[in-house]
Design a protein around this motif. Structure first.
Motif, PDB file in Angstrom:
ATOM      1  N   ARG A 134      -2.180  24.668  36.838  1.00  0.00           N
ATOM      2  CA  ARG A 134      -1.115  24.829  36.024  1.00  0.00           C
ATOM      3  C   ARG A 134       0.133  24.006  36.217  1.00  0.00           C
ATOM      4  NH1 ARG A 134      -0.575  30.072  35.051  1.00  0.00           N
ATOM      5  NH2 ARG A 134      -2.957  30.775  35.316  1.00  0.00           N
ATOM      6  N   PRO A 135       1.049  23.969  35.259  1.00  0.00           N
ATOM      7  CA  PRO A 135       2.057  23.189  35.443  1.00  0.00           C
ATOM      8  C   PRO A 135       2.846  23.780  36.606  1.00  0.00           C
ATOM      9  CG  PRO A 135       2.009  23.552  33.248  1.00  0.00           C
ATOM     10  CD  PRO A 135       0.908  24.259  33.644  1.00  0.00           C
ATOM     11  N   SER A 136       3.485  22.889  37.480  1.00  0.00           N
ATOM     12  CA  SER A 136       4.018  23.586  38.597  1.00  0.00           C
ATOM     13  C   SER A 136       5.237  24.064  38.232  1.00  0.00           C
ATOM     14  CB  SER A 136       4.447  22.336  39.741  1.00  0.00           C
ATOM     15  OG  SER A 136       5.111  21.346  38.838  1.00  0.00           O
ATOM     16  N   GLY A 137       6.076  24.909  39.117  1.00  0.00           N
ATOM     17  CA  GLY A 137       7.477  25.507  38.959  1.00  0.00           C
ATOM     18  C   GLY A 137       7.138  26.718  38.297  1.00  0.00           C
ATOM     19  N   ARG A 138       5.812  27.240  38.010  1.00  0.00           N
ATOM     20  CA  ARG A 138       5.769  28.471  37.175  1.00  0.00           C
ATOM     21  C   ARG A 138       5.430  29.440  38.567  1.00  0.00           C
ATOM     22  NH1 ARG A 138       2.673  27.979  32.802  1.00  0.00           N
ATOM     23  NH2 ARG A 138       3.803  26.325  31.407  1.00  0.00           N
ATOM     24  N   LYS A 139       5.917  30.760  38.408  1.00  0.00           N
ATOM     25  CA  LYS A 139       5.936  31.635  39.309  1.00  0.00           C
ATOM     26  C   LYS A 139       4.645  32.268  38.910  1.00  0.00           C
ATOM     27  CE  LYS A 139      10.222  31.997  41.164  1.00  0.00           C
ATOM     28  NZ  LYS A 139      11.487  32.170  40.186  1.00  0.00           N
ATOM     29  N   PRO A 140       3.749  32.674  39.632  1.00  0.00           N
ATOM     30  CA  PRO A 140       2.424  33.685  39.157  1.00  0.00           C
ATOM     31  C   PRO A 140       2.873  35.093  38.844  1.00  0.00           C
ATOM     32  CG  PRO A 140       2.031  33.167  41.450  1.00  0.00           C
ATOM     33  CD  PRO A 140       3.304  32.541  40.976  1.00  0.00           C
ATOM     34  N   VAL A 141       2.317  35.442  37.704  1.00  0.00           N
ATOM     35  CA  VAL A 141       2.916  36.936  37.277  1.00  0.00           C
ATOM     36  C   VAL A 141       2.557  37.929  38.421  1.00  0.00           C
ATOM     37  CG1 VAL A 141       2.525  38.544  35.298  1.00  0.00           C
ATOM     38  CG2 VAL A 141       2.431  36.141  35.061  1.00  0.00           C
ATOM     39  N   LYS A 142       3.350  38.858  38.736  1.00  0.00           N
ATOM     40  CA  LYS A 142       3.285  39.876  39.635  1.00  0.00           C
ATOM     41  C   LYS A 142       2.685  40.897  38.645  1.00  0.00           C
ATOM     42  CE  LYS A 142       6.482  39.145  42.998  1.00  0.00           C
ATOM     43  NZ  LYS A 142       7.840  39.458  43.687  1.00  0.00           N
ATOM     44  N   THR A 143       1.490  41.496  39.237  1.00  0.00           N
ATOM     45  CA  THR A 143       0.851  42.337  38.444  1.00  0.00           C
ATOM     46  C   THR A 143       0.659  43.566  39.086  1.00  0.00           C
ATOM     47  OG1 THR A 143      -0.331  40.679  37.468  1.00  0.00           O
ATOM     48  CG2 THR A 143      -1.305  42.747  37.330  1.00  0.00           C
ATOM     49  N   TYR A 144       0.890  44.958  38.611  1.00  0.00           N
ATOM     50  CA  TYR A 144       0.710  46.251  39.185  1.00  0.00           C
ATOM     51  C   TYR A 144       0.021  47.241  38.377  1.00  0.00           C
ATOM     52  CZ  TYR A 144       4.996  44.077  41.881  1.00  0.00           C
ATOM     53  OH  TYR A 144       5.591  43.412  42.375  1.00  0.00           O
ATOM     54  N   VAL A 145      -1.111  47.817  39.088  1.00  0.00           N
ATOM     55  CA  VAL A 145      -1.632  48.811  38.437  1.00  0.00           C
ATOM     56  C   VAL A 145      -0.944  50.205  38.778  1.00  0.00           C
ATOM     57  CG1 VAL A 145      -3.966  50.050  38.204  1.00  0.00           C
ATOM     58  CG2 VAL A 145      -3.890  47.751  38.822  1.00  0.00           C
ATOM     59  N   ARG A 146      -0.646  51.147  37.675  1.00  0.00           N
ATOM     60  CA  ARG A 146       0.020  52.202  37.621  1.00  0.00           C
ATOM     61  C   ARG A 146      -0.650  53.311  37.006  1.00  0.00           C
ATOM     62  NH1 ARG A 146       1.823  50.155  41.380  1.00  0.00           N
ATOM     63  NH2 ARG A 146       3.922  49.561  41.930  1.00  0.00           N
ATOM     64  N   ASP A 147      -0.399  54.439  37.497  1.00  0.00           N
ATOM     65  CA  ASP A 147      -0.956  55.626  36.926  1.00  0.00           C
ATOM     66  C   ASP A 147      -0.140  56.253  35.906  1.00  0.00           C
ATOM     67  OD1 ASP A 147      -3.273  57.944  37.412  1.00  0.00           O
ATOM     68  OD2 ASP A 147      -1.243  58.992  36.962  1.00  0.00           O
ATOM     69  N   THR A 148      -0.744  56.754  34.612  1.00  0.00           N
ATOM     70  CA  THR A 148       0.051  57.328  33.850  1.00  0.00           C
ATOM     71  C   THR A 148       1.122  57.998  33.981  1.00  0.00           C
ATOM     72  OG1 THR A 148      -1.915  58.866  33.345  1.00  0.00           O
ATOM     73  CG2 THR A 148      -1.550  57.116  31.697  1.00  0.00           C
ATOM     74  N   SER A 149       1.124  58.672  35.044  1.00  0.00           N
ATOM     75  CA  SER A 149       1.960  59.595  35.548  1.00  0.00           C
ATOM     76  C   SER A 149       3.294  58.974  35.768  1.00  0.00           C
ATOM     77  CB  SER A 149       1.735  60.327  36.748  1.00  0.00           C
ATOM     78  OG  SER A 149       1.397  59.628  38.006  1.00  0.00           O
ATOM     79  N   ARG A 158     -11.529  48.098  38.983  1.00  0.00           N
ATOM     80  CA  ARG A 158     -11.563  47.009  38.172  1.00  0.00           C
ATOM     81  C   ARG A 158     -10.300  46.255  37.897  1.00  0.00           C
ATOM     82  NH1 ARG A 158     -13.159  45.943  32.714  1.00  0.00           N
ATOM     83  NH2 ARG A 158     -12.047  48.053  31.980  1.00  0.00           N
ATOM     84  N   MET A 159      -9.213  47.082  37.804  1.00  0.00           N
ATOM     85  CA  MET A 159      -7.858  46.591  37.580  1.00  0.00           C
ATOM     86  C   MET A 159      -7.346  46.139  38.763  1.00  0.00           C
ATOM     87  SD  MET A 159      -7.208  47.745  34.569  1.00  0.00           S
ATOM     88  CE  MET A 159      -8.639  47.678  33.946  1.00  0.00           C
ATOM     89  N   LYS A 160      -7.874  46.398  39.842  1.00  0.00           N
ATOM     90  CA  LYS A 160      -7.316  45.846  41.083  1.00  0.00           C
ATOM     91  C   LYS A 160      -7.720  44.370  41.176  1.00  0.00           C
ATOM     92  CE  LYS A 160      -6.063  48.338  44.708  1.00  0.00           C
ATOM     93  NZ  LYS A 160      -4.715  48.767  44.261  1.00  0.00           N
ATOM     94  N   ILE A 161      -8.820  43.889  40.440  1.00  0.00           N
ATOM     95  CA  ILE A 161      -8.839  42.519  40.418  1.00  0.00           C
ATOM     96  C   ILE A 161      -7.694  41.873  39.642  1.00  0.00           C
ATOM     97  CG2 ILE A 161     -10.586  40.824  39.402  1.00  0.00           C
ATOM     98  CD1 ILE A 161     -12.818  42.855  39.509  1.00  0.00           C
ATOM     99  N   MET A 162      -7.280  42.517  38.967  1.00  0.00           N
ATOM    100  CA  MET A 162      -6.222  41.890  38.019  1.00  0.00           C
ATOM    101  C   MET A 162      -5.040  41.815  38.950  1.00  0.00           C
ATOM    102  SD  MET A 162      -7.105  41.017  35.186  1.00  0.00           S
ATOM    103  CE  MET A 162      -5.482  40.833  34.316  1.00  0.00           C
ATOM    104  N   GLU A 163      -4.542  42.681  39.829  1.00  0.00           N
ATOM    105  CA  GLU A 163      -3.601  42.600  40.841  1.00  0.00           C
ATOM    106  C   GLU A 163      -3.871  41.690  41.691  1.00  0.00           C
ATOM    107  OE1 GLU A 163      -2.982  46.277  43.013  1.00  0.00           O
ATOM    108  OE2 GLU A 163      -1.772  47.204  41.545  1.00  0.00           O
ATOM    109  N   GLU A 164      -5.233  41.128  41.847  1.00  0.00           N
ATOM    110  CA  GLU A 164      -5.288  40.239  43.307  1.00  0.00           C
ATOM    111  C   GLU A 164      -5.532  38.937  42.800  1.00  0.00           C
ATOM    112  OE1 GLU A 164      -8.712  42.027  44.765  1.00  0.00           O
ATOM    113  OE2 GLU A 164      -7.628  43.754  45.647  1.00  0.00           O
ATOM    114  N   SER A 165      -5.791  38.460  41.586  1.00  0.00           N
ATOM    115  CA  SER A 165      -5.983  37.158  40.948  1.00  0.00           C
ATOM    116  C   SER A 165      -5.215  36.876  39.447  1.00  0.00           C
ATOM    117  CB  SER A 165      -7.462  37.011  40.834  1.00  0.00           C
ATOM    118  OG  SER A 165      -7.827  35.732  40.570  1.00  0.00           O
ATOM    119  N   VAL A 166      -4.755  35.605  39.772  1.00  0.00           N
ATOM    120  CA  VAL A 166      -4.076  35.168  38.537  1.00  0.00           C
ATOM    121  C   VAL A 166      -5.128  33.875  37.721  1.00  0.00           C
ATOM    122  CG1 VAL A 166      -1.769  35.892  38.739  1.00  0.00           C
ATOM    123  CG2 VAL A 166      -2.713  33.579  39.579  1.00  0.00           C
TER     124      VAL A 166
END
Ligand code: ADP
Ligand code: MG
Length: 690
Positions: free
Chosen positions: A448-463, A607-615
């Protein structure tokens, strides 16, 4: 004619409803509800043979022996526990049964029994919790058979499923053979009927293996043949254009005029395209590139090359929003180019919502060739649109278009068949790409074009919702950023999911909403709005008048607002990983740090953890495939292909390769297989779209 499911003994309306959750509507469907595993009860072990490894993996074992110390304990009103020892002369294990009062009555010390269950380590050595058992180990042969394990839905049990599937075999006709005889012989495959019987009720592991291989092969082979038939329809379009005379100086000037340098990936794909375009073979290429990998500029290069040779370039996007956005971007890019005759390139937008007068003008420009670069939506392939000299047709986010639609564009042409370039951001695993696009050449746009920061992803409970929205409101006020909040539903239904409308209403009207407190401007957008209304909302968002967009997946594809750096996805578990990745690609488009928060009930966290771990979209889709296994695979049904009931694109790549090679042989010998091919043609699903 299919057989009603209620004709199977033991299935009334309630059961029928429960079975629908498994996709079973007719008795015939039971035959293709393949087991997801087996209980190998046939292999009786001695206790001394149980290994450390067995215990570690908690494998299932069958044991035969004498029981002693049978003791039941009443723990509380809904829990009675029964313990006993089982010894076979080589060792002993503890057996524990929960709430089996009825069965326990049949058990007494010194009795011979056989059990089947998972071995674990307990406080007094080896344990088996809640095994199935028989009190007639010498006569009960049924107990020692290999038992299928079926996917279940609420209210259904394994025993019930086994019973009804057995009955189904006596109620309905055996499935018809749908592999050619030569193929069966070549691979020494069992016939369909045998394979289906043996996959449900195998006598040995060999039965399972042979039947499985045949059934997997069949699914993959038939899809290959279907694709081949669709592709041969396409081949009818003869005579392609060569664009080797394009003025490369102008192309170089264009590349130099860009505010950035092309990435290595972009250069590589551009090379592939140039090779195709320079020959008079019809380009039929798919560019697979993750969101944000920079596909648009590659498409513009290809268009420019065609335009420089005197042809029209057509670019089709799946939504109005996207078409407009591409139009604006592409105008900006091409503005700087002057053609050899000193003229500028005329770019035209054609969408359904264009005012009549403008539409007439656009149609006229397209027909006369005054416009060299045409960008639009489905409106481009409707009656009344005539192109002057289309040389290249590009479709963006191709999975929204059918094969048929692409062909219409291709056929509208007297100058020769235009080249076709398909851009897709659906990051599909290589194996699936091979299945789905066996008919296209594939370029993978890496990096991907350089200079872009990977999106920080977090899984959060509805609470955590309240705090999260407060944080969001603060970010918006303090940093002036914008945000998307994505929902799986438009309106509140009977389910407990949060809909876009409901959440929007709550956050904009409720007195304790942080949006109120901070004065955050929000808007609602979803698929039920008219094209104009959608465009209006989007315009306000692009202009920064709206800070938060409450939406459904309408924003999934292509939308590019660099200042939008936060995305919250509600009920994230309702989306496939590939789709989550697509959605996430809407943020992280500028230079600032972006965030994606997946709100979900915690049970789906792995399953959601995968999203946290990889972009990396390709990595995510591989993992998704691995987690899901065969069956509910994300790509195939979306494309209108028959769902895989048994094949796993993750583990069956070898069989896939064999099937592909065989399909090629059949294609070469199509006269001999005419009847067979006609048959496959007759079962191609209507809405197939690639
Ligand atoms: P996608 O592959 O998702 O369609 P786009 O083509 O929309 O991605 O590109 C995303 C963004 O990256 C755009 O703003 C584009 O201008 C920018 N971009 C594309 N190529 C490069 C590059 N080589 N260097 C820096 N930015 C780039
Ligand atoms: Mg794009």
């Amino acid at each position: 004619m299919k057989t009603p499911i209620t004709s199977i003994p033991g299935i009334q309306n309630v059961r029928a409803k429960q079975l629908e959750a498994l996709g079973v509507y007719y008795a015939e469907d039971l035959l293709t509800l393949y087991p997801r595993g087996y209980e190998f009860r046939n292999n009786v072990k001695k206790i001394c043979e149980i290994t450390q490894e067995d215990v570690k993996k908690q494998v299932a074992v069958t044991l035969k022996g004498t029981i002693s110390d049978v003791r039941s304990k009443y723990i509380r009103s809904n829990l009675t526990v029964t313990n006993m020892r089982l010894s076979d002369g080589t060792g002993s294990v503890t057996i524990t049964l929960f709430n089996q009062a009825y069965n326990v009555k049949k058990l007494h010390s010194n009795q011979q029994i056989a059990v089947y269950g998972n071995i674990t380590i307990g406080s007094y050595g080896l344990d088996i919790n809640n095994p199935v058992f028989t009190i007639n180990p010498d006569t009960d042969t049924d107990f020692f058979e290999i038992k299928p394990i079926y996917p279940l839905a609420s209210g259904l049990t394994q025993n019930f499923m086994r019973k009804i599937i057995r009955s189904a075999f006596s109620k309905v006709k055996a499935p018809t053979e749908n592999l050619p005889r030569e193929i069966l012989e070549k691979h020494n495959f069992p016939v369909k009927k045998t394979a289906v019987v043996n996959i449900h009720f195998p006598k040995s592991s060999e039965d399972i293996e042979k039947s499985r291989k045949r059934l997997v092969y069949e699914e993959l082979f038939i899809i290959q043949i279907m694709l081949m038939l669709l592709k041969s329809d396409k081949k009818a379009i003869e005579g392609a254009i060569s664009f080797c005379d394009s003025d490369n100086k102008i192309i170089d000037a264009f590349i130099n005029s860009l505010p950035f340098e092309l990435t290595d990936g972009q250069k590589q794909v551009w090379q592939d395209i140039v090779k195709d375009m320079d020959t008079n073979k019809c380009m039929n290429r798919l560019v697979l590139g993750d969101v944000g990998s920079g596909k648009t500029v590659v498409a513009v290069l290809a268009m420019l090359k065609a335009i420089l040779c005197g042809y029209q370039a057509v670019f089709m996007a799946p939504t109005e929003i996207l078409a407009k956005q591409h139009y604006i971007n592409i105008c900006k890019m091409l503005e700087k180019i002057t053609m050899t005759d000193g003229e500028k390139i005329k770019v035209t937008l054609l969408t359904g919502s264009l005012p009549l007068k403008e539409k007439r003008q656009a149609l006229d420009d397209i027909r006369t060739g005054r416009s060299q670069c045409v960008i639009g939506t489905h409106a481009l392939i409707q009656a009344g649109v005539t192109f002057n000299k289309p040389g290249i047709v590009i479709t963006d986010e191709q999975h929204r278009f059918g094969v048929k639609q692409r062909e219409i564009l291709q056929q509208q042409n007297a100058a020769g068949a235009p080249d076709v370039l398909v851009m897709s951001a659906t990051p599909i695993p290589r194996t699936l790409a091979l299945v789905l696009y066996g008919d296209l050449d594939i370029s993978i746009l890496k990096g991907r074009p350089s200079g872009r920061k990977p999106v920080k992803t977090y899984v959060r409970d509805t609470s955590a919702r309240q705090n999260m929205y407060k944080w969001l409101a603060q970010q918006i006020t303090e940093k002036g950023v914008q945000a998307y909040i994505v929902h799986p539903l438009i309106e509140q239904g009977e389910s407990d999911m949060l809909s876009a409308e409901e959440n929007f209403k709550k956050m904009t009207t409720s007195p304790d909403s942080p949006f109120k407190k901070y004065g955050v401007n929000a808007a609602l957008i979803h698929g039920k709005l008219s094209a104009q209304d959608k465009a209006k909302v989007m315009e306000r968002f692009v202009a920064g008048e709206v800070s938060v967009l409450f939406s459904t997946t309408v924003i999934e594809v292509g939308v590019d607002v660099a200042n939008a750096t936060i995305m919250i996805i509600e009920n994230a578990e309702r989306f496939g990983l590939a789709q989550l990745h697509q959605l996430r690609g809407r943020v992280g488009r500028g230079s600032g740090q972006s965030y994606c928060i997946l709100v979900t009930k915690s049970q789906d966290a792995p399953r959601m953890k995968i999203m946290e771990e990889s972009v990396d979209g390709f990595e995510i889709s591989e993992k998704d495939l691995e987690l899901r296994g065969p069956g509910d695979f994300f790509g195939t049904q979306q494309h209108g292909l028959p769902p895989f009931r048994i094949a796993s694109l993750y583990s069956d790549t070898d069989i896939l390769k064999e099937a592909q090679q065989d399909a090629l042989l059949i294609e070469k010998d199509s006269i001999k297989y005419e009847n067979y091919l006609d048959y496959i043609k007759s079962i191609i699903p209507e809405r197939i779209s690639l």
